[in-house]
Every structure is written in structure tokens, then in C-alpha cells.
Scaffold this motif. Sequence first.
Motif, PDB file in Angstrom:
ATOM      1  N   TRP A 272       1.760  20.775   3.272  1.00 22.51           N
ATOM      2  CA  TRP A 272       2.875  19.829   3.327  1.00 22.51           C
ATOM      3  C   TRP A 272       2.366  18.395   3.167  1.00 22.51           C
ATOM      4  CZ3 TRP A 272       7.790  21.908   3.804  1.00 22.51           C
ATOM      5  CH2 TRP A 272       7.829  23.270   4.096  1.00 22.51           C
ATOM      6  N   TYR A 273       3.074  17.624   2.346  1.00 19.07           N
ATOM      7  CA  TYR A 273       2.649  16.271   1.999  1.00 19.07           C
ATOM      8  C   TYR A 273       3.730  15.260   2.377  1.00 19.07           C
ATOM      9  CZ  TYR A 273      -1.136  18.457  -0.592  1.00 19.07           C
ATOM     10  OH  TYR A 273      -2.242  19.185  -0.932  1.00 19.07           O
ATOM     11  N   GLN A 274       3.283  14.093   2.849  1.00 19.39           N
ATOM     12  CA  GLN A 274       4.194  13.081   3.367  1.00 19.39           C
ATOM     13  C   GLN A 274       3.790  11.686   2.892  1.00 19.39           C
ATOM     14  OE1 GLN A 274       4.231  12.225   7.734  1.00 19.39           O
ATOM     15  NE2 GLN A 274       6.347  12.924   7.585  1.00 19.39           N
ATOM     16  N   LEU A 275       4.808  10.872   2.615  1.00 24.10           N
ATOM     17  CA  LEU A 275       4.605   9.520   2.089  1.00 24.10           C
ATOM     18  C   LEU A 275       4.782   8.460   3.169  1.00 24.10           C
ATOM     19  CD1 LEU A 275       4.458   7.464  -0.377  1.00 24.10           C
ATOM     20  CD2 LEU A 275       6.963   7.630  -0.390  1.00 24.10           C
ATOM     21  N   ARG A 276       3.934   7.411   3.103  1.00 23.58           N
ATOM     22  CA  ARG A 276       4.090   6.230   3.949  1.00 23.58           C
ATOM     23  C   ARG A 276       3.858   4.994   3.080  1.00 23.58           C
ATOM     24  NH1 ARG A 276       4.021   4.423   9.252  1.00 23.58           N
ATOM     25  NH2 ARG A 276       2.817   2.546   9.706  1.00 23.58           N
ATOM     26  N   VAL A 277       4.661   3.957   3.312  1.00 20.70           N
ATOM     27  CA  VAL A 277       4.532   2.698   2.578  1.00 20.70           C
ATOM     28  C   VAL A 277       4.310   1.579   3.583  1.00 20.70           C
ATOM     29  CG1 VAL A 277       5.667   1.080   1.020  1.00 20.70           C
ATOM     30  CG2 VAL A 277       6.019   3.538   0.726  1.00 20.70           C
ATOM     31  N   GLU A 278       3.367   0.689   3.277  1.00 17.40           N
ATOM     32  CA  GLU A 278       3.078  -0.435   4.162  1.00 17.40           C
ATOM     33  C   GLU A 278       3.126  -1.746   3.387  1.00 17.40           C
ATOM     34  OE1 GLU A 278       0.098   1.912   7.290  1.00 17.40           O
ATOM     35  OE2 GLU A 278      -0.698   0.342   5.957  1.00 17.40           O
ATOM     36  N   GLY A 279       3.529  -2.828   4.110  1.00 22.52           N
ATOM     37  CA  GLY A 279       3.556  -4.165   3.524  1.00 22.52           C
ATOM     38  C   GLY A 279       2.391  -4.997   4.029  1.00 22.52           C
ATOM     39  N   LYS A 280       2.440  -6.300   3.773  1.00 22.93           N
ATOM     40  CA  LYS A 280       1.363  -7.183   4.208  1.00 22.93           C
ATOM     41  C   LYS A 280       1.291  -7.300   5.722  1.00 22.93           C
ATOM     42  CE  LYS A 280       0.881 -10.215   0.180  1.00 22.93           C
ATOM     43  NZ  LYS A 280       0.953 -11.619  -0.304  1.00 22.93           N
ATOM     44  N   GLU A 281       2.459  -7.383   6.355  1.00 20.48           N
ATOM     45  CA  GLU A 281       2.510  -7.524   7.810  1.00 20.48           C
ATOM     46  C   GLU A 281       2.432  -6.156   8.479  1.00 20.48           C
ATOM     47  OE1 GLU A 281       2.472 -10.438   9.190  1.00 20.48           O
ATOM     48  OE2 GLU A 281       2.636 -11.500   7.280  1.00 20.48           O
ATOM     49  N   THR A 282       1.814  -6.111   9.645  1.00 20.86           N
ATOM     50  CA  THR A 282       1.671  -4.855  10.374  1.00 20.86           C
ATOM     51  C   THR A 282       3.023  -4.218  10.666  1.00 20.86           C
ATOM     52  OG1 THR A 282      -0.343  -5.685  11.410  1.00 20.86           O
ATOM     53  CG2 THR A 282       0.711  -3.787  12.452  1.00 20.86           C
ATOM     54  N   LYS A 283       4.026  -5.044  10.931  1.00 21.75           N
ATOM     55  CA  LYS A 283       5.351  -4.528  11.270  1.00 21.75           C
ATOM     56  C   LYS A 283       6.062  -3.916  10.063  1.00 21.75           C
ATOM     57  CE  LYS A 283       7.431  -9.077  10.517  1.00 21.75           C
ATOM     58  NZ  LYS A 283       8.210 -10.173  11.134  1.00 21.75           N
ATOM     59  N   ASP A 284       5.603  -4.252   8.856  1.00 19.05           N
ATOM     60  CA  ASP A 284       6.242  -3.728   7.651  1.00 19.05           C
ATOM     61  C   ASP A 284       5.609  -2.387   7.289  1.00 19.05           C
ATOM     62  OD1 ASP A 284       7.824  -5.959   7.520  1.00 19.05           O
ATOM     63  OD2 ASP A 284       6.507  -7.016   6.117  1.00 19.05           O
ATOM     64  N   ALA A 285       6.214  -1.305   7.766  1.00 17.86           N
ATOM     65  CA  ALA A 285       5.699   0.035   7.499  1.00 17.86           C
ATOM     66  C   ALA A 285       6.830   1.040   7.634  1.00 17.86           C
ATOM     67  CB  ALA A 285       4.574   0.369   8.470  1.00 17.86           C
TER      68      ALA A 285
ATOM     69  N   TYR B 193       0.832  -1.200   0.000  1.00 24.36           N
ATOM     70  CA  TYR B 193       0.000   0.000   0.000  1.00 24.36           C
ATOM     71  C   TYR B 193       0.868   1.253   0.000  1.00 24.36           C
ATOM     72  CZ  TYR B 193      -3.351  -3.478   1.600  1.00 24.36           C
ATOM     73  OH  TYR B 193      -4.118  -4.610   1.716  1.00 24.36           O
ATOM     74  N   ILE B 194       0.440   2.232  -0.761  1.00 25.19           N
ATOM     75  CA  ILE B 194       1.047   3.556  -0.757  1.00 25.19           C
ATOM     76  C   ILE B 194       0.033   4.529  -0.162  1.00 25.19           C
ATOM     77  CG2 ILE B 194       1.778   5.469  -2.235  1.00 25.19           C
ATOM     78  CD1 ILE B 194       3.059   3.385  -4.062  1.00 25.19           C
ATOM     79  N   ILE B 195       0.488   5.328   0.781  1.00 24.54           N
ATOM     80  CA  ILE B 195      -0.398   6.230   1.525  1.00 24.54           C
ATOM     81  C   ILE B 195       0.216   7.621   1.520  1.00 24.54           C
ATOM     82  CG2 ILE B 195      -1.555   6.620   3.742  1.00 24.54           C
ATOM     83  CD1 ILE B 195      -0.900   3.589   4.304  1.00 24.54           C
ATOM     84  N   TRP B 196      -0.638   8.621   1.338  1.00 20.37           N
ATOM     85  CA  TRP B 196      -0.185  10.015   1.410  1.00 20.37           C
ATOM     86  C   TRP B 196      -0.965  10.746   2.498  1.00 20.37           C
ATOM     87  CZ3 TRP B 196       3.931  12.161  -0.911  1.00 20.37           C
ATOM     88  CH2 TRP B 196       4.499  11.484  -1.993  1.00 20.37           C
TER      89      TRP B 196
ATOM     90  N   GLU C 243       4.763  19.616  12.245  1.00 23.41           N
ATOM     91  CA  GLU C 243       4.453  18.257  12.677  1.00 23.41           C
ATOM     92  C   GLU C 243       5.474  17.285  12.095  1.00 23.41           C
ATOM     93  OE1 GLU C 243       0.132  16.997  12.995  1.00 23.41           O
ATOM     94  OE2 GLU C 243      -0.024  18.615  11.537  1.00 23.41           O
ATOM     95  N   ALA C 244       6.110  16.499  12.974  1.00 21.10           N
ATOM     96  CA  ALA C 244       7.098  15.535  12.482  1.00 21.10           C
ATOM     97  C   ALA C 244       6.436  14.450  11.653  1.00 21.10           C
ATOM     98  CB  ALA C 244       7.849  14.915  13.658  1.00 21.10           C
ATOM     99  N   LYS C 245       5.254  14.009  12.076  1.00 19.88           N
ATOM    100  CA  LYS C 245       4.533  12.948  11.373  1.00 19.88           C
ATOM    101  C   LYS C 245       3.140  13.426  10.991  1.00 19.88           C
ATOM    102  CE  LYS C 245       4.552   8.793  12.667  1.00 19.88           C
ATOM    103  NZ  LYS C 245       4.245   7.616  13.493  1.00 19.88           N
ATOM    104  N   CYS C 246       2.789  13.159   9.745  1.00 22.82           N
ATOM    105  CA  CYS C 246       1.441  13.498   9.284  1.00 22.82           C
ATOM    106  C   CYS C 246       0.451  12.376   9.539  1.00 22.82           C
ATOM    107  CB  CYS C 246       1.458  13.807   7.787  1.00 22.82           C
ATOM    108  SG  CYS C 246       2.491  15.193   7.317  1.00 22.82           S
ATOM    109  N   ASP C 247       0.946  11.159   9.807  1.00 23.81           N
ATOM    110  CA  ASP C 247       0.060  10.005   9.881  1.00 23.81           C
ATOM    111  C   ASP C 247      -0.718   9.921  11.190  1.00 23.81           C
ATOM    112  OD1 ASP C 247       2.169   9.280  11.466  1.00 23.81           O
ATOM    113  OD2 ASP C 247       2.723   7.503  10.317  1.00 23.81           O
TER     114      ASP C 247
END
Length: 262
Positions: free
Chosen positions: A130-143, A67-70, A77-81
Motif C-alpha cells: 500500500w502506497y500513500q502520498l504526502r505533500v509539504e510546503g516551505k513552512e513546517t505547518k504546511d503539510a 516537496y512530494i513524499i511517498w 495503518e491509517a498513516k504510513c508516515d
Amino acid sequence: MSSFKSGTLVFIWLTTSFPTFIDALQREKFCQHEGFCVTFNEGEIKAEVGLCAVIPCAFTSLFAPEYIIWYKCEPLEAKCDNSDPIFHSGKNKENIQPEYEGRMSLLNLNMTQKNCSIMINDLKKSDSGWYQLRVEGKETKDAYTYLAKANLSLTGLSQKPSVMIPPLTEGQQVTLTCTAPGLCSGSPPNITWMWRRKGEKDSHIIGNTTALKTENLTAVTQRHVSTLTFNYSADHHNTSITCKVSFTGGITTEETVTLNVT
């Protein structure tokens, strides 16, 4: 694998001719953890309301991306998520911020290519930020969240439509062409024509025919064109034709040309 929460930069690229400029960008790779990098170009990006912006973006990760998340947030703010995302490539769209729903799309849906480039259509003044990218994998720990953010600054629409006039001859049928600014694939603009004699109010040319055409240039770019066809006469000499383009949100731009019968 543990979750990584670190920062790097992404970039936004705005243009009305995506394929022409993308190869000429100054690209730079930023890595804050081994195996996690983002490639981008630097600098504040200025876009115009009503049109569209593209964030060309490539990344690397040590897990297979699913998954790709914006996100969009304030610069301090250090983190947008911590807020709801503005885009999520997964099927669950319930938490997407309503004002961005349907306006964002990935340029490449193949996650294995690790292309996070995204288009924002129907730009509004409120899209500045301001825009920020996050990438996630199948497992919860993969982010992995790339903490540094891209700055998008919106200005008023200054681009005008392009009006093409062929050679004009009295007594012959003529077709004028108006092309809307931008090559965006968002909401189609409304294109209207108005005719004006010197010193008179706008009116329509009697017996005219108009047609609107959308040309798909690529999977994410479109050209919107309107034609005006009518029988040319001496009555049209030294009169004005205006092509007005209206975008979502009441944003308008127009171009006026003078007709001269030969």
C-alpha cells in the motif's frame, strides 16, 4: 495555516506504453478537505516483477508545494508516515528506505503543476503493498497527508521479448532484432542470444556480431533492443534462435523462434 492530516486515494497505473494509456484512464477527484484533492483511477493494480509501475497522480493544496513524499505501509495503518519514506523529492535522501533508493522518480519536477506522478523501476515481489502520498510546503505547518492508500500487487514476469526476423536468403547477411518487454528507465536488462540445432545444446553462431541499443522514448521511458547479425547459410535452416532477457534480481524471460532459409 494548520497542518492537515486527512485521507483520500491515489492510484497506480502500470503499462509498457505510458503515453498511449494515460489519456484513456477513468479519472476521479476525491476531496476530504476543501482545497485538498487528489485525482486518480480506482482498483488494485497488478504489475510484473522486473518491469516498472507508474503512479499517475495530481493534487490540489492550499499552500505552495515544495516537496512530494511517498510512503509504503500495511493496509490497516491509517498513516504510513510513521515509517521512513520510500521517496522524497528534496535533496535530503538520508532517511529513504534503502530498498527503494534510486528506483523511484517523479514524472514532473515542476511543483507548481502539482503533479505527483511517480515511477517505480526494477519491481520486486516485495514492492507489493500500500502506497500513500504526502505533500509539504516551505513552512513546517504546511503539510498534508492523503491517508487512503493505493494497492500494488506484483506477479511473476509473463511478458516475453519480441523477436523480429527479416526475409532470410542463403548467402546473405541477416540481422535479427530482439526487444525487451517494458519501457522502463531503470537498470538496463542483459540481452543474450543462443542458437540451437535440432537435438543439440545451445551454442553461438560462428562469426556473429551483437549490439545493444537503448532508445530514449521520453524522459522516463526507454526501449532496450539487441541485434544479432551473421551470414545466413543452409546450416541455419530449421534451427532455433533464443533471445533471453535478464532483469535485476535474476528475473528472466525468453523467446525462441525457428529459422527457415529461402
